[in-house]
Scaffold this active site. Structure first.
Site, PDB file in Angstrom:
ATOM      1  CE  LYS A  76      -3.213  -2.666   2.857  1.00  0.00           C
ATOM      2  NZ  LYS A  76      -2.410  -3.400   3.847  1.00  0.00           N
ATOM      3  CG  HIS A 107      -2.433   2.199   4.027  1.00  0.00           C
ATOM      4  ND1 HIS A 107      -1.262   1.656   4.500  1.00  0.00           N
ATOM      5  CD2 HIS A 107      -3.403   1.722   4.835  1.00  0.00           C
ATOM      6  CE1 HIS A 107      -1.543   0.885   5.539  1.00  0.00           C
ATOM      7  NE2 HIS A 107      -2.816   0.913   5.764  1.00  0.00           N
TER       8      HIS A 107
END
Ligand code: NDP
Length: 302
Positions: A76, A107
């Site tokens: 992420k 994220h």
């Protein structure tokens, strides 16, 4: 018992229904956890730049002897890299020791100020988060959607996006690629039905995080979960994992305990009555367990 369930993404790729989460899995324990998981049959691993454990995750994948193309790996983009996602992906790939990941997620929808050498939680003198003021996730996505063409990730998606944020993203003139996945907190205290319905309509797959209730797995203590587990001779964790998959979401329980990693890999079909009994938990207890102090409202679905 191994699980074979999997879901198709809007890219045509297939994501295994059950993966291993690695948040709060320290560098000294995550190597062993990933090795145990891969040996037990897991083929889906979830990590993130911000977890600080990508090097160990990558080493375990390499040492497992399992072919890279047989593993679905997610990492992420962190908030301080929203203005340069490819730079953050390059760092992650270098730490992982790999040439590509299968899924790269934004994220959180919140861009953070990179000044201060990309510290994970940049903070203002008054203690609040140092957000990047002249940037938003629509601009981030415009850069992220170009990453599959580099070959460094097979698919791109988001995480912690509400329906309001998804709608903003999907209707932006710059958006050409629909996120393949939205990874969100999802468990019986927060079933996210509205978000599931919206995502299905848009062709976005949902991955459920914190499926056991996060740290110390508090959802195991819920009487309805315990009753079903006892009756079916399964563990409460196995029941919670199967509930998530039964609702069409992939699920990424975290453990660094070998016996738990192995027993969690046990997806089975729950019948409608038991699914309904677990659905009913949120009528009495409804709560979000992951509440970062972002200083902004990022959730609009409650
Ligand atoms: P989980 O709901 O997966 O719960 C993890 C906790 O449950 C740990 O304390 C673990 O202990 C314990 N546990 C696991 N299996 C069992 C079992 N069979 N019996 C008893 N206890 C058990 O929480 P997470 O919040 O970690 O969520 C899972 C993953 O989702 C994360 O690791 C991460 O990969 C992802 N995630 C993503 C976020 C995002 O913003 N995109 C945010 C949060 C999570 P132990 O390890 O000691 O065995």
């Amino acid at each position: 018992m191994a699980t074979g369930r999997a879901f198709s993404l809007n890219t045509g790729a297939v994501i295994p229904a059950l993966g291993l989460g690695t948040w709060q899995s320290g560098p000294n324990e995550v190597y062993e956890a990933v090795l145990v998981a891969l040996k037990a049959g897991y083929r889906h691993i979830d990590t993130a730049y911000a977890y600080g454990n990508e090097a160990e995750v990558g080493n375990a994948i390499k040492d497992s002897g399992i072919a890279r193309e047989d593993i679905f790996l997610t990492t992420k983009l962190w908030g301080t890299y929203h203005t340069d996602p490819e730079a953050n992906l390059d760092i992650s790939l270098k730490k992982l020791g790999l040439t590509y990941v299968d899924l790269y997620l934004v994220h959180w929808p919140l861009p953070l100020n990179p000044k201060g050498n990309h510290e994970i939680f940049p903070t203002l003198p008054d203690g609040t988060r140092d957000r990047l003021k002249d940037w938003d996730f629509v601009k981030t996505w415009d850069l992220v959607q170009k990453l599959p063409a580099t070959g460094k990730t097979r698919a791109v998606g988001v995480s912690n996006f509400s329906t309001v944020n998804l709608e903003k993203l999907l209707t932006a003139p710059t958006t050409k690629i629909v996120p393949a996945v939205n990874q969100v907190e999802l468990h019986p205290y927060l079933p996210q039905q509205k978000l599931l319905d919206y995502a299905k309509e848009k062709g976005i797959h949902i991955t459920a995080y914190s499926p056991l209730g996060s740290t110390n797995a508090p959802l195991q203590q819920e009487p309805a979960v315990q009753e079903i587990a006892k009756r079916l001779n399964r563990s409460p964790a196995q029941v919670l994992i199967s509930w998530a998959i039964s609702r069409g979401t992939s699920v990424i329980p975290k453990s660094v305990t070998a016996a738990r990693i192995i027993s969690n890999f046990d997806d089975f079909i729950l019948d409608e009555t038991d699914i309904e009994a677990i659905n009913a938990i949120s009528k009495t207890t409804s709560k979000r367990l992951i509440n970062p102090k972002w200083g902004v409202v990022v959730f609009h679905d409650d």
